[in-house]
Design a protein around this motif. Structure first.
Motif, short mmCIF file in Angstrom:
data_model
loop_
_atom_site.label_atom_id
_atom_site.label_comp_id
_atom_site.label_asym_id
_atom_site.label_seq_id
_atom_site.Cartn_x
_atom_site.Cartn_y
_atom_site.Cartn_z
N UNK A 137 102.25 146.38 19.56
CA UNK A 137 102.41 144.93 19.50
C UNK A 137 103.90 144.59 19.47
N UNK A 196 104.97 137.90 11.72
CA UNK A 196 104.33 139.04 12.37
C UNK A 196 103.08 138.59 13.11
N UNK A 240 105.13 127.81 12.69
CA UNK A 240 105.57 128.49 11.47
C UNK A 240 106.90 127.94 10.97
N UNK A 297 101.29 135.33 9.08
CA UNK A 297 101.22 136.02 10.37
C UNK A 297 100.48 135.14 11.36
N UNK A 298 100.70 135.42 12.65
CA UNK A 298 100.05 134.64 13.70
C UNK A 298 98.54 134.62 13.50
N UNK A 299 98.00 135.80 13.18
CA UNK A 299 96.55 135.88 13.06
C UNK A 299 96.05 135.09 11.84
N UNK A 342 94.37 140.48 19.40
CA UNK A 342 95.58 140.73 18.61
C UNK A 342 96.74 141.09 19.53
N UNK A 343 96.45 141.90 20.55
CA UNK A 343 97.52 142.39 21.42
C UNK A 343 98.27 141.27 22.13
N UNK A 382 98.14 137.93 21.13
CA UNK A 382 98.15 136.72 20.31
C UNK A 382 99.54 136.07 20.21
N UNK A 383 100.57 136.87 19.90
CA UNK A 383 101.91 136.31 19.69
C UNK A 383 102.37 135.56 20.94
N UNK A 384 102.16 136.15 22.09
CA UNK A 384 102.61 135.55 23.34
C UNK A 384 101.83 134.26 23.64
N UNK A 413 102.68 131.18 21.55
CA UNK A 413 103.97 130.57 21.90
C UNK A 413 103.94 129.98 23.32
#
Lengths: 642, 642
Positions: free
Chosen positions: A314, A326, B141, B148-150, B173-174, B176-178, B181
């Motif tokens: 990740x 995170x 955030x 965390x994002x999750x 999850x893999x 999620x961050x992208x 945003x």
């Protein structure tokens, strides 16, 4: 990369490891060393800024970009920055002593010799591993009872083990018919309890295989990776393994690793590097214990948030940017083999949950292992490192913070700093004539100074008046050891002839300054947490120091320089590797696993980076031991006695 | 298979499809046709026993093993059994009309023209698809809120949708961050409700994508595969598709498919064949509806137990051996793309649960769709086919059985039998002079006889006295159509010149015998179920006939020959494709999905293969319509009127 077999390759021979590797023309020399498994020190991750990856080209040619990290003399004798060098012929390359990482010290730790038994431990838990092996005898199907294979199995699990509502992984379904018949309707099922989805059926084997029921517990540190092979039948550690985290070659601290991920393919490289380290350790564990790798049924990992994200592939980029988010704190179970880990496909990887970006599962593991959440005792839990993590609290409340102490404690930012391996100066005294008495790790000729050595040096010099409370040398003293150097005043710890590196090992005012900043960040962290709950240092009934670095700290000296608070000495407890302890306990007990999730949820994290109280506390702590000497009464008493 | 590019290949040109394919020398001609996508009839799956895969070699050479399935005359003009032929030069091959499968009839069905609306349906359910799309606006955030994002996402799902305890797939999850945003903290989550593990978070997309929310519903039959594209926002069918199951080329019925799995690589071939069929249908559905394939978020399949196991790549061998045990009846969710299905990675395949090896999810789907489990009405549910499935019961109890009726109803085991495609004789009357009046599918020149045609032929002949109740021809009748042939007495349905196949189309005493056995198996099935609960035929208040074959049956004629019980005609209801109906309803309603699981669990299956009552009932039914004419009063009344 598809390669034509006809393509020209060069052979690189690494000394003193005596390892050969064939590479494409133009390959990067540092990456070649990594690929060959030659441990090399590269603090900056190949950015050319640290100068720690220098190597000696003994034979052959490289095309090298020259930076100010290589002196004229060194350049002339063949020293090159490996990260800046491309291979243009067959080579013989020597990794100089200061660029090498050595396994000896770690190995010593792995045997358990250097690891003291923790004396604060979670209590009252049941031995009930999340992964279970259940032996089942099924009635053979008949025309009157021709339920499907899976229905039959689930019925028996219900009747014989009272297991209901178990979910079944498709991989089990795929082989179920064959295994039931191969085992002549006697089989062993592996189940895994997951807090999200309850019991899962993850594997099925013919016959009774309950005896072979093992689990891996890993602590994945930024610097070192430690693994244990656990016997889930007897609750015993069968083997221990340790190695440097293969990611070191891409940067020593988490920040440079995150930076490495910005490069194309960087994340994948880091992921593969740590997996390669883990696989190497697993191989050793399996050999040592004399078991089959296929008998490993589960894996538990404790690591800081960045290490977890890198292991899972990740992207950690948002961890580094305010507000430091995170992707996940509570990681779902992941198929370990899907990450490249050399275990059977049914093995799931459980990661201990994190609190925040810089308070990870390793800290939760430590809080868990030390049983802090079980007691009313107000405890300060400290893990000192580049990223210092602090937790304050007890069974009712907990508050955490992380403070960026910088790499000083791992030897970074110090002229002759190094990590705690052979040849590092770890202990230090001053004779009345201000001559040094140094002790190195492994008793070797000195090569540099490790973190615990720094603390002991500054404490000794402070007590002897060689350094003042402002961190400056007293230059009036009658010793040739004190002199003006390139970086201001310095003290010569070892003359050139007595060292491994062929030059004087010195300790400079800049080094003192860096150590002061680092210890101030830690101390300001404790103080900010304590202030935030309206308490005082004296309210802290117990201080638990975790981590392998913490283990080596001399408490008295650490208090002398102001790294630890000046509390009664019997309140200090060393717990060793709390992360690995928590990972092991979580493998043994589902109670503790649930506790871990509860602990991660109950800790409130305080973000220090823009906290005004922290900044004040930090500035006040930029003295040795502190601006406010009331906080360090021991020192005053000694002065009075002086 | 790695191949040198230099290797010699032959080109095979298939007529009338005008398809070319390049193959290795020595390749099997039938397999080459399959690989080229040329539909070919191969009832026995290439075992050389059926003679239905004959082709005409117009140009070039094959090496062929000759069997009695090719006459001397045919052999001389170039006819070869494709399954027994190896390619030894470039070829031009014509697939004769009797070896071809044609899509026309199926296509007609796909447009909905031939599909009558079901008149018995489940009622009272809520529209609440198991797959949901939820739009979420997250707060960005901050340092004060840097969860965390999750955690942030899960918190919003809880706050905005009251969703708790949702498990998260690692694939989410893999990215999620992208995605969070990219979507500027506005995202759409796809959730899937699973009875085992509750709500799962299976996908996350940037922005509001709720409008594109689709599901696939499939009926995977042994002969044909039918798919529908459903709009989960409006509960509408957007497109329908149909094709022959690509596995047909490996055998027409489930038994020959199971046998095919005994060969090396056989299971994989069958799995790929049906997946290729599914993918072809999906392509058409997506094009017809004008949506993006990536907008499909879920997939529901109803199929018999063997088809499910083959689709999942599970070896079905134990299904064929007493005591007929399938690997699974209740299938866990499986990643559809992991099976090779052309949908996004987050799409899960849900299979309706089965009752037993030969009472599959297709039958459960039908019981569900027809709402039988909701009513007190005692219902007999019949799906007539090679494997005839029968369910008897109501909302309080249900009992099922499957009887091996043989392939007669699909034209198998009949001299000029064929499946119901263009040119099949489907209706038949006799003039007073005993001349035939035939009707073919598509109005084409006759090519053979399909299952419904057989029933109508026997009924007409029985009523006209051309056939006796013992199934023998009355050879004294004054017509040239009746004659002694190679297989005993036969009736000429069409003279050579009037056919597509260049020979007389006849109906033989052996054909009558086969049909009698098939209908006797079905009838004995109903009777055994009814006896098993101590009831009588007259207790059956409703008879629901499912399946595309059932749809074409003339009820009066079916009763005349004893295939259906002699009950008041208004008790008979056609439901069409109950399997696809159930798959669609399960896509629309989680209530019905749960009902389906309950239905599968409440049905008691009666194994007929070694059941003494069944054997007695079977023997008694080997008359037309039955040994015990009391069971068929209608026939007696007609006789009296006669």
């Amino acid at each position: 990369m598809a390669k034509s077999l006809a393509e020209k390759k060069y052979t690189v021979h690494f000394m003193p490891d005596n390892i050969d590797i064939a590479v494409e023309p133009g390959a990067n020399l540092m990456e070649t060393a990594i690929a060959a498994g030659v441990h090399i020190n590269a603090s900056c991750g190949g950015a050319s800024t640290c100068g720690t990856c220098n190597v000696l080209i003994q034979e052959g040619q490289v095309k090298s970009r020259r930076t100010d990290k290589v002196s004229d003399i060194d350049y002339a004798r063949g020293i090159r920055q490996s990260c800046q060098s491309r291979i243009s012929s067959d080579l013989v390359v020597k990794i100089p002593v200061e660029s090498r990482l050595e396994k000896e010290v770690l190995s010593q730790e792995a045997t358990g010799i250097a690891a003291p038994a923790p004396i604060a431990l979670a209590t009252g838990w049941q031995f009930n591993p999340p992964a279970s092996k259940l032996f089942i005898e099924l009635p053979s199907p008949t025309l009157k009872d021709n339920a499907s294979d899976l229905s039959r199995l689930l019925r028996c699990l219900r009747q014989q083990y009272n297991l209901d509502n178990i979910s079944v992984e498709f991989s089990v379904v795929k082989k179920l018919a064959r295994i039931l018949r191969d085992g002549n309707w006697k089989v062993t099922a592996t189940t895994l309890l997951d807090s999200d989805s309850g019991q899962r059926l993850i594997n099925i084997e013919p016959g009774d295989t309950r005896l072979g029921h093992y689990c891996l517990a890993f602590d994945i540190g930024t610097t070192a990776v430690r693994g244990q092979l656990l016997d889930l039948n007897r609750g015993k550690v069968l083997a221990r393994g340790i190695d440097y985290n293969g990611q070191i070659s891409y940067g020593e601290d988490v920040i440079s690793r995150i930076a490495c991920c910005r490069k194309t393919g960087g994340l994948k490289k880091l992921q593969r590097a740590v997996v390669a380290t883990i696989n190497g350790i697993i191989k050793g564990l399996v050999e040592t214990a004399g078991i089959e790798a296929g008998e490993i049924g589960h894996m538990v990992v404790a690591a800081n948030t960045v290490m977890v994200q890198l292991l899972l592939g990740l992207d950690p980029k948002y961890l580094r940017l305010s507000p430091y988010v995170p992707t996940i704190n509570t990681v779902p179970l992941v198929g370990a083999s899907s990450l490249g880990i050399d275990v059977a496909d049914h093995v799931h990887l459980y990661s201990l949950p994190a609190v925040a970006s810089y308070v990870g599962g390793d800290i939760v593991a430590g809080i868990l292992g030390a049983g802090i959440y079980q007691r009313k005792t107000v405890t300060l839990y400290i893990d000192i490192g580049t990223n210092g993590e602090i937790v304050l609290g007890n069974s009712d409340w907990m508050i955490s913070a992380s403070c960026s102490a910088g790499p000083t404690f791992e030897g970074g930012g110090v002229k002759h700093g190094m990590i705690a391996t052979t040849g590092a100066i770890e202990d230090f005294e001053l004779t009345p004539k201000l001559e040094p008495k140094i002790t190195t790790i492994g008793g070797a000729k000195p090569k540099g100074i490790c973190g615990s050595g720094l603390i002991n040096i500054v404490a000794a010099m402070l007590k002897a008046g060689v350094i003042g409370q402002n961190g400056k040398f007293n230059t009036d003293l009658p010793t040739k050891r004190l002199r003006a150097g390139g970086d201001g005043y310095e003290y010569v710890l070892a003359w050139k002839a007595a060292t491994q590196i062929g030059k004087d090992i010195v300790f400079t005012e800049i080094d003192i300054d860096n150590l002061t900043r680092s210890k101030a960040a830690m101390y300001a962290g404790y103080q900010t947490l304590i202030n935030s709950v309206g308490a005082k240092f004296s309210s802290v009934e117990q201080v638990i120091i975790a981590g392998t670095f913490g283990n080596k700290i001399d408490i008295e000296n650490a208090i002398t320089i102001g790294l630890l608070p000046d509390l009664p000495r019997d309140r200090f407890i060393f717990i060793g590797n709390g992360s690995l302890l928590g990972a092991r306990l979580t493998s043994f007990s589902n109670d503790l696993l649930c506790d871990g999730q509860r602990v991660a949820g109950m800790i409130t994290n305080l973000e220090l980076s823009e906290n005004a109280d922290f900044m004040n506390n930090y500035v006040a702590a930029l003295f040795l031991p502190h601006t406010n000497t009331d906080q360090f009464p021991s020192g005053k008493i000694k002065e009075m006695q002086h």
